[in-house]
Design a protein around this motif. Structure first.
Motif, PDB file in Angstrom:
ATOM      1  N   GLU A 142       0.822  -1.210   0.000  1.00 33.66           N
ATOM      2  CA  GLU A 142       0.000   0.000   0.000  1.00 33.66           C
ATOM      3  C   GLU A 142       0.857   1.262   0.000  1.00 33.66           C
ATOM      4  O   GLU A 142       0.493   2.272  -0.627  1.00 33.66           O
ATOM      5  N   LEU A 143       1.972   1.219   0.693  1.00 31.52           N
ATOM      6  CA  LEU A 143       2.846   2.387   0.779  1.00 31.52           C
ATOM      7  C   LEU A 143       3.654   2.619  -0.493  1.00 31.52           C
ATOM      8  O   LEU A 143       4.063   3.750  -0.782  1.00 31.52           O
ATOM      9  N   ALA A 144       3.901   1.564  -1.249  1.00 31.98           N
ATOM     10  CA  ALA A 144       4.832   1.642  -2.373  1.00 31.98           C
ATOM     11  C   ALA A 144       4.520   2.745  -3.379  1.00 31.98           C
ATOM     12  O   ALA A 144       5.449   3.455  -3.822  1.00 31.98           O
ATOM     13  N   PRO A 145       3.253   2.928  -3.811  1.00 31.74           N
ATOM     14  CA  PRO A 145       3.009   3.970  -4.819  1.00 31.74           C
ATOM     15  C   PRO A 145       3.406   5.372  -4.359  1.00 31.74           C
ATOM     16  O   PRO A 145       3.659   6.240  -5.188  1.00 31.74           O
ATOM     17  N   ARG A 146       3.459   5.599  -3.060  1.00 24.48           N
ATOM     18  CA  ARG A 146       3.886   6.899  -2.568  1.00 24.48           C
ATOM     19  C   ARG A 146       5.343   6.868  -2.091  1.00 24.48           C
ATOM     20  O   ARG A 146       6.179   7.637  -2.555  1.00 24.48           O
ATOM     21  N   VAL A 147       5.637   5.983  -1.134  1.00 29.22           N
ATOM     22  CA  VAL A 147       6.948   6.003  -0.487  1.00 29.22           C
ATOM     23  C   VAL A 147       8.051   5.538  -1.434  1.00 29.22           C
ATOM     24  O   VAL A 147       9.091   6.205  -1.577  1.00 29.22           O
ATOM     25  N   ALA A 148       7.860   4.389  -2.082  1.00 40.99           N
ATOM     26  CA  ALA A 148       8.902   3.879  -2.973  1.00 40.99           C
ATOM     27  C   ALA A 148       9.153   4.832  -4.136  1.00 40.99           C
ATOM     28  O   ALA A 148      10.300   5.030  -4.552  1.00 40.99           O
ATOM     29  N   VAL A 149       8.104   5.436  -4.647  1.00 46.88           N
ATOM     30  CA  VAL A 149       8.258   6.382  -5.760  1.00 46.88           C
ATOM     31  C   VAL A 149       9.038   7.612  -5.307  1.00 46.88           C
ATOM     32  O   VAL A 149       9.913   8.114  -6.030  1.00 46.88           O
TER      33      VAL A 149
END
Length: 210
Positions: free
Chosen positions: A19-26
């Motif tokens: 869930e975090l990836a689209p914001r945090v990883a980007v």
């Protein structure tokens, strides 16, 4: 002007990591991809800085010191995300810190007028820092990635007694840390090992506290 910064490392179920990836990883990747950041990283890797206690008396290293401090300060994209200016629907406390299955395993370092990542990286040096996944203290990893990375993180953050003494001298000279507060030399590895034992992923973010 003064500022307060924080660096947190928290363990999460893989579903939360996704869930975090689209914001945090980007955001992490955007900071990593910045050409200036890459140049600063390469400069530090090729020419480690001298003892921090000599910085203010040796003008020969002024440019390299500024480059290192810019490298290890919070990246703009992660910083904007964490302080709410990039995405009003994302809140670090609610979306990350409140979603911890093992709250006691979390590591947080809050500093005034300094950066925990900068202190750690200078204390361990560029070769050890290069073993750490992610970018300058920021990472988002699944449980499998945490387990795979653990051996290299242990190589980066495990010390002989002599190495630990030298690293701690650098950290203590840099950070105004109370004796009862966990060291940046200890907390990240403890959190990493705890996540690996519990089968959790990890989210690491460094940012300015608004």
């Amino acid at each position: 002007m003064g500022f307060t910064s924080a660096w947190s490392i928290s363990g999460h179920e893989d579903s939360v990591v996704r869930e975090l990836a689209p914001r945090v990883a980007v955001a992490i990747e955007a900071d990593r991809a910045c050409p200036d950041a890459r140049r600063r990283w390469a400069r530090w890797q090729s020419a480690p800085l001298p003892d921090h206690r000599t910085w203010w008396t040796d003008a020969a290293h002024d440019d390299a010191i500024r480059s290192f401090l810019e490298l290890t300060s919070p990246g703009r994209h992660v910083d904007d995300l964490c302080n709410g200016s990039a995405d009003p629907d994302f809140h670090l406390a609610d979306d990350v810190w409140e979603r911890l299955p093992e709250p006691a395993e979390m590591f947080v370092s809050v500093q005034r007028k300094d950066y925990a990542v900068a202190a750690l990286f200078h204390a361990i040096g560029p070769r050890r820092a290069a073993l750490l996944p992610g970018w300058c203290g920021n990472f988002l990893l699944t449980a499998a990635q945490v387990r795979r990375a653990l051996p290299q993180v242990e190589r980066a953050l495990a010390f002989t007694p002599g190495e630990r003494e030298r690293a701690r001298e650098q950290e203590q000279h840099w950070l105004d840390r109370p004796d009862d507060e966990e060291s940046v030399l200890d907390g990240p590895l403890r959190a990493w090992r705890g996540a690996a034992r519990a089968g959790l992923g990890l989210c690491g973010v460094a940012f300015h506290v608004m």
